[in-house]
Design an enzyme around this catalytic site. Sequence first.
Site, mmCIF file in Angstrom:
data_model
loop_
_atom_site.group_PDB
_atom_site.id
_atom_site.type_symbol
_atom_site.label_atom_id
_atom_site.label_comp_id
_atom_site.label_asym_id
_atom_site.label_seq_id
_atom_site.Cartn_x
_atom_site.Cartn_y
_atom_site.Cartn_z
ATOM 1 N N HIS A 44 0.929 -1.198 0.041
ATOM 2 C CA HIS A 44 -0.070 0.064 -0.115
ATOM 3 C C HIS A 44 0.724 1.333 0.093
ATOM 4 C CE1 HIS A 44 -4.077 1.774 0.635
ATOM 5 N NE2 HIS A 44 -3.452 2.936 1.238
ATOM 6 N N ASP A 46 0.177 5.487 -1.248
ATOM 7 C CA ASP A 46 -0.605 6.627 -1.432
ATOM 8 C C ASP A 46 -0.244 7.468 -2.136
ATOM 9 O OD1 ASP A 46 -3.536 6.136 -0.503
ATOM 10 O OD2 ASP A 46 -2.209 5.791 1.528
ATOM 11 N N GLU A 147 -8.938 1.573 -2.667
ATOM 12 C CA GLU A 147 -9.078 1.496 -0.858
ATOM 13 C C GLU A 147 -10.314 1.996 -0.506
ATOM 14 O OE1 GLU A 147 -6.565 2.932 2.880
ATOM 15 O OE2 GLU A 147 -6.205 4.087 1.051
ATOM 16 N N HIS A 174 -13.184 1.693 3.877
ATOM 17 C CA HIS A 174 -12.424 2.621 4.278
ATOM 18 C C HIS A 174 -12.725 2.973 5.739
ATOM 19 C CE1 HIS A 174 -9.539 6.430 4.755
ATOM 20 N NE2 HIS A 174 -8.775 5.442 4.321
ATOM 21 N N HIS A 220 -9.126 -2.012 7.218
ATOM 22 C CA HIS A 220 -10.121 -1.206 7.589
ATOM 23 C C HIS A 220 -11.531 -1.807 7.770
ATOM 24 C CE1 HIS A 220 -8.140 2.757 6.541
ATOM 25 N NE2 HIS A 220 -7.385 2.219 5.965
ATOM 26 N N HIS A 241 -2.438 -3.177 4.784
ATOM 27 C CA HIS A 241 -1.563 -2.321 5.539
ATOM 28 C C HIS A 241 -2.253 -2.214 6.765
ATOM 29 C CE1 HIS A 241 -4.889 -0.048 3.650
ATOM 30 N NE2 HIS A 241 -4.528 1.033 4.584
ATOM 31 N N ASP A 310 2.350 2.055 3.864
ATOM 32 C CA ASP A 310 1.342 3.251 3.885
ATOM 33 C C ASP A 310 2.051 4.357 3.813
ATOM 34 O OD1 ASP A 310 -1.105 4.122 4.051
ATOM 35 O OD2 ASP A 310 -1.486 3.875 6.005
#
Length: 416
Positions: A44, A46, A147, A174, A220, A241, A310
């Site tokens: 993961h 971003d 995600e 999420h 999540h 993650h 992450d």
Amino acid sequence: MLSKCGWLLSVALFWVCLSLTESQDVFLTRALKLMSETPLIDGHNDLPWQLRKQFNNQLNRVDLHTLSTTHTNIPKIKEGRLGAQFWSAYVPCDTQYKDAVRQTLEQIDVVHRMCDKYPETFMFAYSSQDITKAFSSNRTASLIGVEGGHSLDSSLGTLRVMYQLGVRYLTLTHSCNTPWADNWRVDNGSEPSQHDGLSPFGKQLIVEMNRLGMLIDLAHVTVNVMNQVLDMSAAPVIFSHSSAYSVCKHKRNVPDDVLRRVKEKGGIVMINFYNDYVTCSQSAKLTDVADHFDHIKKVGGPDIIGFGGDYDGVTRLPEGLEDVSKVPKLVAELLRRNWTDTEVKAALGNNLLRVMKRVEDVRDTLKAKDPDDVPIPYEEVVNPCRTSHGYPNAAPVPLLSRLTLLLTLFACVQLF
């Protein structure tokens, strides 16, 4: 002038420091060798969201060789020996019931364009075989994970289209409930449960993901959802993650009983570096992250562990893991803790490759099965932004109901 004893002490300290430095260098050298033989696959990152936040996805304004406002750029990727990356196609929960699908498609698009713009660095990957191919050509295999299930707008058709565009995992929620699944905040009491885990449509979606060959990501979600998916999925699952709940009691982390079930299912937990999930505080060190690796290995064995940093999705990172370039130091720390070469290679990438191949095998056994085209019941998704086309028996939304829904949506937006 130093006394004789002082001089001798200084010399002794010098040799001790030199010895420690040489020892650390041995572990780092060994780590880099292992990373040259097995791809580091991170679950993961971003960076695509940073491209939207900072540049509104205008890649023509960005040079990933010199970008300095992110945890990730091309020099850092090279220094960090990043063999494969699941780039996150993330859009916030406040897009739910609005333009989540459009914004997610734009995030998928920006990953493809990133690979097109830097073909010497990135190779878009659709399969486990593509990861191996990219690694052999000294490029970072680039995969996509969506995600948050809100990105689908409760549509199996959207799920299938995203798979065709290269999405290879879906994080079911999420930090908000969807019309078919509860998110992790239900477990800490900050949000009420809507489905007691998964709704019937949520269970349909799990079956369809197995048929497609899409990895199911349980980062999540609530513990209830974790267990429901582990009960019913024909393929292994991932936590892209997340870290160990026993080490840091944050509801985003994975409890020991679930770790054992992940082992039974042949899945993987890709460990998160966010300080709040590592130490349950604002500060952390590289060694604290290694503690999560050790704990998960102790509970579930070395075959369920991976890396899920992450980066560029969090605001606080451990000392020693400040950006993507630092990951080899963590690998060296595992070696210092007497992890074997085989165990380290498993965590680097072999575990994820095994999981992905198994998901692909399950897909291949289900080729004869028709796509699920039973839509979610209209009453479970009715809102002012959704029409009822295709639902012949759906009643128009009364004006009062529309006002109520608008007020509810407004209240939800204030939470984010």
